[in-house]
Motif scaffolding. Structure first.
Motif, PDB file in Angstrom:
ATOM      1  N   GLU A 271      -4.657  10.038 -12.649  1.00 40.94           N
ATOM      2  CA  GLU A 271      -5.304   9.138 -13.595  1.00 40.94           C
ATOM      3  C   GLU A 271      -4.992   7.679 -13.271  1.00 40.94           C
ATOM      4  OE1 GLU A 271      -7.421   9.597 -16.062  1.00 40.94           O
ATOM      5  OE2 GLU A 271      -7.579  11.748 -15.698  1.00 40.94           O
ATOM      6  N   ASP A 272      -3.697   7.349 -13.126  1.00 45.83           N
ATOM      7  CA  ASP A 272      -3.288   5.969 -12.886  1.00 45.83           C
ATOM      8  C   ASP A 272      -3.013   5.791 -11.395  1.00 45.83           C
ATOM      9  OD1 ASP A 272      -2.412   3.412 -13.000  1.00 45.83           O
ATOM     10  OD2 ASP A 272      -0.913   3.730 -14.571  1.00 45.83           O
ATOM     11  N   PHE A 273      -4.061   5.556 -10.630  1.00 45.23           N
ATOM     12  CA  PHE A 273      -3.897   5.439  -9.184  1.00 45.23           C
ATOM     13  C   PHE A 273      -3.128   4.181  -8.809  1.00 45.23           C
ATOM     14  CE2 PHE A 273      -5.414   3.450  -5.263  1.00 45.23           C
ATOM     15  CZ  PHE A 273      -4.985   4.394  -4.346  1.00 45.23           C
ATOM     16  N   GLU A 274      -3.361   3.072  -9.515  1.00 48.18           N
ATOM     17  CA  GLU A 274      -2.689   1.825  -9.175  1.00 48.18           C
ATOM     18  C   GLU A 274      -1.173   1.985  -9.258  1.00 48.18           C
ATOM     19  OE1 GLU A 274      -2.783  -2.902 -10.480  1.00 48.18           O
ATOM     20  OE2 GLU A 274      -3.816  -1.388 -11.673  1.00 48.18           O
ATOM     21  N   LYS A 275      -0.698   2.661 -10.275  1.00 46.16           N
ATOM     22  CA  LYS A 275       0.742   2.893 -10.412  1.00 46.16           C
ATOM     23  C   LYS A 275       1.244   3.807  -9.308  1.00 46.16           C
ATOM     24  CE  LYS A 275       4.174   4.586 -13.741  1.00 46.16           C
ATOM     25  NZ  LYS A 275       4.376   5.156 -15.095  1.00 46.16           N
ATOM     26  N   ALA A 276       0.460   4.841  -8.970  1.00 47.43           N
ATOM     27  CA  ALA A 276       0.868   5.760  -7.898  1.00 47.43           C
ATOM     28  C   ALA A 276       0.940   5.039  -6.559  1.00 47.43           C
ATOM     29  CB  ALA A 276      -0.108   6.936  -7.825  1.00 47.43           C
ATOM     30  N   LEU A 277      -0.006   4.144  -6.300  1.00 50.63           N
ATOM     31  CA  LEU A 277      -0.012   3.402  -5.044  1.00 50.63           C
ATOM     32  C   LEU A 277       1.190   2.465  -4.951  1.00 50.63           C
ATOM     33  CD1 LEU A 277      -1.683   2.733  -2.463  1.00 50.63           C
ATOM     34  CD2 LEU A 277      -2.770   0.912  -3.781  1.00 50.63           C
ATOM     35  N   ARG A 278       1.483   1.731  -6.027  1.00 55.16           N
ATOM     36  CA  ARG A 278       2.614   0.804  -6.022  1.00 55.16           C
ATOM     37  C   ARG A 278       3.937   1.536  -5.888  1.00 55.16           C
ATOM     38  NH1 ARG A 278       0.979  -4.540  -5.294  1.00 55.16           N
ATOM     39  NH2 ARG A 278      -0.898  -4.936  -6.536  1.00 55.16           N
ATOM     40  N   SER A 279       4.073   2.660  -6.571  1.00 53.01           N
ATOM     41  CA  SER A 279       5.335   3.399  -6.502  1.00 53.01           C
ATOM     42  C   SER A 279       5.534   4.064  -5.148  1.00 53.01           C
ATOM     43  CB  SER A 279       5.377   4.452  -7.614  1.00 53.01           C
ATOM     44  OG  SER A 279       4.318   5.394  -7.458  1.00 53.01           O
ATOM     45  N   ALA A 280       4.457   4.428  -4.478  1.00 51.21           N
ATOM     46  CA  ALA A 280       4.575   5.106  -3.185  1.00 51.21           C
ATOM     47  C   ALA A 280       4.877   4.140  -2.047  1.00 51.21           C
ATOM     48  CB  ALA A 280       3.295   5.887  -2.887  1.00 51.21           C
ATOM     49  N   PHE A 281       4.352   2.913  -2.132  1.00 48.98           N
ATOM     50  CA  PHE A 281       4.490   1.995  -0.999  1.00 48.98           C
ATOM     51  C   PHE A 281       5.227   0.698  -1.349  1.00 48.98           C
ATOM     52  CE2 PHE A 281       0.807   4.653  -0.120  1.00 48.98           C
ATOM     53  CZ  PHE A 281       1.122   5.121   1.137  1.00 48.98           C
ATOM     54  N   GLY A 282       5.296   0.351  -2.624  1.00 48.69           N
ATOM     55  CA  GLY A 282       6.045  -0.845  -3.005  1.00 48.69           C
ATOM     56  C   GLY A 282       5.549  -2.075  -2.269  1.00 48.69           C
ATOM     57  N   ARG A 283       6.478  -2.697  -1.502  1.00 47.04           N
ATOM     58  CA  ARG A 283       6.119  -3.842  -0.675  1.00 47.04           C
ATOM     59  C   ARG A 283       6.185  -3.414   0.792  1.00 47.04           C
ATOM     60  NH1 ARG A 283       5.583  -9.216  -1.340  1.00 47.04           N
ATOM     61  NH2 ARG A 283       5.986 -10.552   0.457  1.00 47.04           N
ATOM     62  N   PRO A 284       5.054  -3.054   1.395  1.00 41.93           N
ATOM     63  CA  PRO A 284       5.086  -2.498   2.757  1.00 41.93           C
ATOM     64  C   PRO A 284       5.453  -3.547   3.800  1.00 41.93           C
ATOM     65  CG  PRO A 284       2.821  -2.866   2.064  1.00 41.93           C
ATOM     66  CD  PRO A 284       3.686  -3.172   0.869  1.00 41.93           C
ATOM     67  N   LEU A 285       6.119  -3.098   4.867  1.00 43.64           N
ATOM     68  CA  LEU A 285       6.429  -3.968   6.003  1.00 43.64           C
ATOM     69  C   LEU A 285       5.151  -4.281   6.768  1.00 43.64           C
ATOM     70  CD1 LEU A 285       9.644  -2.184   7.315  1.00 43.64           C
ATOM     71  CD2 LEU A 285       9.521  -4.257   5.924  1.00 43.64           C
ATOM     72  N   ASP A 286       5.074  -5.504   7.296  1.00 43.87           N
ATOM     73  CA  ASP A 286       3.860  -5.837   8.042  1.00 43.87           C
ATOM     74  C   ASP A 286       3.891  -5.182   9.413  1.00 43.87           C
ATOM     75  OD1 ASP A 286       4.720  -7.740  10.247  1.00 43.87           O
ATOM     76  OD2 ASP A 286       5.565  -8.770   8.513  1.00 43.87           O
ATOM     77  N   GLU A 287       2.747  -5.114  10.035  1.00 44.35           N
ATOM     78  CA  GLU A 287       2.566  -4.356  11.268  1.00 44.35           C
ATOM     79  C   GLU A 287       3.441  -4.882  12.399  1.00 44.35           C
ATOM     80  OE1 GLU A 287      -1.154  -2.815  14.089  1.00 44.35           O
ATOM     81  OE2 GLU A 287      -1.353  -4.630  12.871  1.00 44.35           O
ATOM     82  N   PHE A 288       3.765  -6.148  12.405  1.00 49.66           N
ATOM     83  CA  PHE A 288       4.592  -6.722  13.462  1.00 49.66           C
ATOM     84  C   PHE A 288       5.963  -6.058  13.507  1.00 49.66           C
ATOM     85  CE2 PHE A 288       7.893  -9.907  14.491  1.00 49.66           C
ATOM     86  CZ  PHE A 288       7.608 -10.074  15.833  1.00 49.66           C
ATOM     87  N   LEU A 289       6.503  -5.661  12.365  1.00 48.71           N
ATOM     88  CA  LEU A 289       7.837  -5.057  12.305  1.00 48.71           C
ATOM     89  C   LEU A 289       7.817  -3.567  12.593  1.00 48.71           C
ATOM     90  CD1 LEU A 289       9.135  -6.860   9.081  1.00 48.71           C
ATOM     91  CD2 LEU A 289       9.560  -7.485  11.481  1.00 48.71           C
TER      92      LEU A 289
END
Length: 566
Positions: A271-289
């Motif tokens: 139901e709450d996809f936005e919450k699921a997305l934030r909890s699963a990935f938080g603040r992702p590392l950028d591709e350079f790292l």
């Protein structure tokens, strides 16, 4: 050369479509190029045009055949590989030998395939490698590993990655001021269908920009506030089309398409996809790292990369400006068809009202004034049939507008892609400016430290400057590595834009086809209206022809008016 000259015709002049498709997959050339190079009448001219087949890709193909190792070694030698690649003609010969061996059972005791047995066949044997779609993905992966600075995907291969549809649902969710609209998102690749809010799109966009700062992440269509009436419907329709283009660009990006966040967006059914997305990935590392080759891409970036990318950016800006104007013209064309359909439908409604009002009758005195007094009754009785025909015409205008909407969507897709490229080029340009600024600051610190040493300044001041120099050197080293990686990615994104430019031809073909089909259907239905309109007074005219005592319309005219009538 002797073996080449003894090849059967299906390896030279007229190879089967399956052979040409496998060549296209392994060589990475477009289907149009593959078709145009299908004829090998002149081997020397063909060798200049054809793309060589990498040895590793061909070995991967051989493993899919399921033949014994000894048979594969014989086929490899008969294919006559040159160094680390295979020619198109050698590939066709190898495919025929594989098909011949598979037809014989492919056992260890089977005699090795020969060119003599191949020449005795009346037609080309059909090799079996399983699903060619998976072969294409494997070939694309191997090409990227061997040539990381080359995208190696055609427009057809990009479109095969996925097709996403976004449909606005009529029912709104939530209560009172918290009511919101939802979109049904369908992915062909994941065979999924889920409901998403606009905020879900926005959260995905923010996280993708954090993870891929040096890739094309298209700009998300603005949220805005829907207007009332027809303006609100047009706004929602435009945003629906923009969201669909946005997701298709992500799903057809060679790198972003495999991202876990995008996969979760298409497959999560909570139901709450936005919450699921934030909890699963938080603040992702950028591709350079996280990129495996981020530290070693300097050798893959040409020395004049900055100049090339600046030229590409200026070209993309001019292209974006003109394609945006073309898209706006296509929108006007679709709106004109829709407006014409609405006008014809409105006319049909008014005519229907005119024909269904029995109280709308001429005065009785008109009967004594003219013999055509009863003509209105006949016209009124025939109007319902004309109204139905006009409604059919209006429907054909709507069909034409729907065809034109698909052309507008293709133009919107291309405009959004190039706009994303221009924004990426600007980000890389700013990164280069940060690198140059940091370099100037480091040089300034070193000069000050040198002057402090020569002047015998306080030891603590000198140590502070040296610490700042060490810190700046670390920052500068990171910025330099990032700049090289950004230029490496920008080169790949430039190739992605180049691969999509043939869409201009495709959308123009679609536009031309929509006009041919749409106008033909409209003309056909207008032709159907003509006899109905002519038949409104046909009965009265026939009665006048049977009654010579009643003067016809031409007999009631004055001589002057009769002379002026055509």
């Amino acid at each position: 050369q002797k073996i080449m000259s003894e090849d059967p015709s299906f390896c030279t002049d007229n190879p089967p479509k399956q052979y040409q498709e496998i060549y296209r997959i392994l060589s990475g050339s477009s289907s149009s190029n593959s078709d145009s190079r299908g004829s090998t009448e002149d081997s020397s001219a063909s060798s200049e045009l054809e793309s060589p087949i990498d040895r590793g890709l061909f070995l991967a193909l051989l493993e899919r055949s399921g033949l014994p190792a000894g048979t594969l070694r014989s086929i490899w030698s008969l294919a006559e590989p040159a160094d680390n690649y295979l020619t198109k003609r050698g590939l066709f010969r190898a495919l025929a030998l594989i098909g011949l061996s598979q037809a014989g059972g492919g056992s260890e005791r089977q005699q090795a395939p020969s060119l003599a047995a191949l020449r005795a066949l009346p037609e080309a044997p059909t090799p079996n490698f399983g699903d060619l779609a998976s072969l294409a993905k494997e070939a694309a992966r191997l090409r990227r590993e061997r040539q990381p600075a080359k995208m190696s995907m055609s427009l057809e291969e990009l479109e095969e990655l996925d097709t996403v549809t976004v449909t606005l649902q009529q029912e709104q969710k939530g209560v009172l001021v918290f009511r919101h609209r939802v979109y049904k998102v369908t992915s062909r690749r994941y065979d999924s269908s889920n409901l998403r809010r606009y905020n879900d799109f926005r959260s995905l966009n923010e996280l993708l920009l954090q993870r891929y700062p040096y890739r094309i992440v298209p700009q998300l269509p603005g949220k805005g506030r829907p207007l009332s009436g027809s303006g609100g419907a047009a706004f929602l329709e435009e945003r629906e089309r923009g969201l669909q283009c946005y997701l298709n660009l992500l799903a057809r990006h060679p790198t972003v398409c495999d991202d876990e966040m995008l996969r979760l967006f298409f497959t999560c059914s909570g139901e709450d996809f936005e919450k699921a997305l934030r909890s699963a990935f938080g603040r992702p590392l950028d591709e350079f790292l996280t990129h495996a080759q981020a530290a070693s891409v300097k050798q893959l970036v040409p020395p004049d990369a900055v100049q090339r990318h600046e030229e590409s950016r200026r070209f993309a800006q001019g292209l974006l400006q003109r394609l945006t104007a073309c898209r706006d013209c296509l929108r006007c064309l679709a709106e004109a068809s829709r407006s014409a359909g609405a006008a014809v439908a409105g006319l049909a409604v008014r005519l229907d009202e005119l024909g269904r009002q029995p109280q709308l009758q001429p005065p009785v005195e008109w009967a004594a004034m003219s013999a055509e007094a009863d003509s209105w009754a006949q016209v009124q009785a025939g109007l319902p049939r004309v109204t139905a025909a006009y409604q059919a015409v209006a429907a054909r205008y709507e069909d034409k507008a729907a065809l034109e909407d698909s052309v507008v969507a293709s133009a919107e897709y291309l405009v959004m892609l190039i706009d994303g490229f221009v924004q990426l080029a600007e980000r890389v340009k700013h990164l280069k400016r940060d690198h140059d600024r940091s370099m100037r600051n480091l040089t300034d610190f070193k000069k000050r430290a040198s002057s402090h040493h020569m002047a015998g300044r306080d030891r603590w001041a000198v140590e502070d400057l040296e610490n700042r120099i060490a810190k700046h050197e670390s920052v500068l080293q990171d910025l330099e590595a990032r700049t090289h990686f950004a230029n490496f990615c920008l080169g790949l994104e430039t190739q992605l834009v180049q691969a999509n430019l043939p869409l201009v031809r495709s959308l123009l073909l679609s536009l031309t086809g929509s006009q041919i089909v749409g106008h033909a259907q409209i003309a056909e239905h207008w032709s159907n209206c003509k006899p109905l309109v002519e038949g409104l007074l046909q009965q009265q005219q026939q009665q006048q022809q049977r009654s010579p005592g009643i003067p016809g319309p031409s007999e009631n005219r004055s001589p002057k008016s009769a002379k002026l009538s055509p």
